[in-house]
Design a protein around this motif. Structure first.
Motif, PDB file in Angstrom:
ATOM      1  N   GLY A  98     -12.323 -54.952  14.245  1.00  0.00           N
ATOM      2  CA  GLY A  98     -12.849 -53.619  15.057  1.00  0.00           C
ATOM      3  C   GLY A  98     -11.847 -52.826  15.596  1.00  0.00           C
ATOM      4  N   SER A  99     -10.587 -53.278  15.777  1.00  0.00           N
ATOM      5  CA  SER A  99      -9.810 -52.284  16.249  1.00  0.00           C
ATOM      6  C   SER A  99      -9.318 -51.242  15.386  1.00  0.00           C
ATOM      7  CB  SER A  99      -8.163 -53.165  16.673  1.00  0.00           C
ATOM      8  OG  SER A  99      -7.681 -53.693  15.529  1.00  0.00           O
ATOM      9  N   ASP A 100      -9.229 -51.351  14.098  1.00  0.00           N
ATOM     10  CA  ASP A 100      -8.849 -50.275  13.119  1.00  0.00           C
ATOM     11  C   ASP A 100      -9.537 -50.465  11.824  1.00  0.00           C
ATOM     12  OD1 ASP A 100      -7.724 -52.516  12.068  1.00  0.00           O
ATOM     13  OD2 ASP A 100      -5.639 -51.880  11.779  1.00  0.00           O
ATOM     14  N   ASN A 101     -10.602 -51.225  11.787  1.00  0.00           N
ATOM     15  CA  ASN A 101     -11.390 -51.396  10.567  1.00  0.00           C
ATOM     16  C   ASN A 101     -10.810 -51.773   9.220  1.00  0.00           C
ATOM     17  OD1 ASN A 101     -13.991 -50.578  12.039  1.00  0.00           O
ATOM     18  ND2 ASN A 101     -13.821 -48.456  11.400  1.00  0.00           N
TER      19      ASN A 101
END
Ligand SMILES: *[C@@H]1O[C@H](CO)[C@@H](O)[C@H](O)[C@H]1NC(C)=O
Ligand SMILES: *[C@@H]1O[C@H](CO)[C@@H](O)[C@H](O)[C@H]1NC(C)=O
Ligand SMILES: CC(=O)N[C@H]1CO[C@H](CO)[C@@H](O)[C@@H]1O
Length: 346
Positions: free
Chosen positions: A57-60
């Motif tokens: 989730g943090s940078d896909n």
């Protein structure tokens, strides 16, 4: 004095040394895997490619998770490291057969008109151990689903196929439909016989004995224990095991079977073997692959998937029994059992 325990230990050890993985066993039986999916381990002895992909989730960004060694269990530590401090979902479950029958996020279907694609499973939703090593299964909550509508080598029409899957016998509901297997390529309900997928849960139609959950067959427009849709079927038991091996197979000539067993010990039982329900022979299989949903993307179910395959040809009971022996030897255990597993290995 003859030491029975030592003898059995050596016997088991010897069996493990020569044991082939599930898809090696199916190949030896003349019914090769045409799809092989697992987030927990390689299903061929020689397989060292990617098992699945996670997206954080943090940078896909994504990373692929492979076995620790050829034929081995998944490198869960690589997932833990990549996902540290953020959330991760399982974005792909790769096909180990080389046919590219990968499972990815399921699109909307006839049962979910106008909806977006299904959810992806939380990557850390189903931790278990395999022979004491932590790995992750695919935790399906309602709305979650995977699919492949453009497959290669999967049975169509009335062609023979076999399937097995390992599920969490304690994670289920009565919603339609926690399935793994053959489904419509259009994500629409195209009628009886257009699916041949393993269902696990307590959906009532076609229920077995007791209150469930049951291993049933989703053949489209019905979940079946055998030739009939409704009523309880004494031969199809309520599953009480933590890990369940579920088997479904069908072949031309109006023959199919449902089998099952405890993935942690013992052998398989045949819950049904015989003719199809009226109107289901010949079959009209379409060859898409679904996981966690019905053929029309009915997505109200829950369950957990650890591994499963689809074959070309109708596997013999003996072949499936060997696969079950391999599964037992792989030593699935719940995380609660880890201290036991570790101390037993010490
Ligand atoms: C990740 O992708 C989603 C969906 O496309 C988007 O809404 C979100 O902003 C992206 N997040 C990052 C950190 O790029
Ligand atoms: C599925 O059925 C819906 C409703 O009948 C239709 O609009 C849609 O085109 C169908 N999708 C496919 C891929 O056939
Ligand atoms: C009770 C019932 O409907 N039994 C049927 C189950 O299916 C077989 C095979 O199609 C029929 O012969 C039975 O009548």
């Amino acid at each position: 004095m003859f030491n029975l325990k030592l003898f059995l230990f050596v016997l088991v050890l010897g069996a493990q040394l020569v044991a082939a993985a599930p898809c090696d066993i199916y190949a030896s039986g003349g019914t090769p895997c045409v799809a092989a999916h697992s987030t927990t381990r390689a299903l061929f002895n020689a397989y060292s490619g990617s098992l699945y992909q996670v997206q954080r989730g943090s940078d896909n960004t994504t990373t692929n998770i492979a076995p620790l060694s050829a034929g081995g269990v998944a490198n869960a530590a690589a997932q833990d490291s990549f996902c540290a401090g953020t959330t991760c979902v399982i974005s792909s479950i790769f096909d180990q057969t080389g046919r590219s029958n990968h499972l990815t996020q399921a699109p909307a279907g006839g049962a979910t008109p106008g909806a977006g694609p299904d959810f992806l499973a939380a990557a850390d939703g189903a931790p278990v151990t395999l022979n004491g090593q932590k790995v992750y299964g695919v935790f399906i909550s309602p709305g979650t689903g995977y699919r492949n509508d453009k497959t290669n080598g999967i049975a169509t029409g009335d062609a023979a196929e076999g399937l097995y899957a390992i599920f969490d016998g304690t994670h289920f509901n009565g919603g339609c439909c926690f399935d793994y297997g053959n489904a419509e390529v259009s994500a629409n309900d195209t009628g009886p016989g257009h699916m041949e997928a393993i269902y696990f849960g307590t959906a009532r139609a076609g229920a077995g004995a007791g209150s469930g959950p049951w291993v049933l067959a989703d053949l489209e427009d019905g979940l079946f224990t055998g030739p009939n849709k409704s009523g309880s079927t004494a031969s199809n038991p309520t599953i009480t095991e933590r890990f369940v091996t579920a088997i479904l197979k069908g072949e031309p000539g109006n023959q199919w079977a449902i089998r099952g067993g405890n993935s942690q010990s013992g052998s398989l039982s045949t819950f049904y073997s015989g003719v199809r329900p009226n109107g289901y022979s010949p079959m009209s299989k379409e060859g898409a692959i679904i996981l966690g949903i019905g053929g029309d993307n009915s997505d109200r179910s829950r369950g957990t998937f650890y591994e499963g395959v689809m074959t070309s040809g109708y596997p013999s009971d003996a072949t499936e029994n060997s696969v079950q022996a391999n599964i037992v030897a792989a030593k699935y255990a719940s995380i609660d059992d880890v201290s036991f597993v570790v101390s037993a290995r010490a």
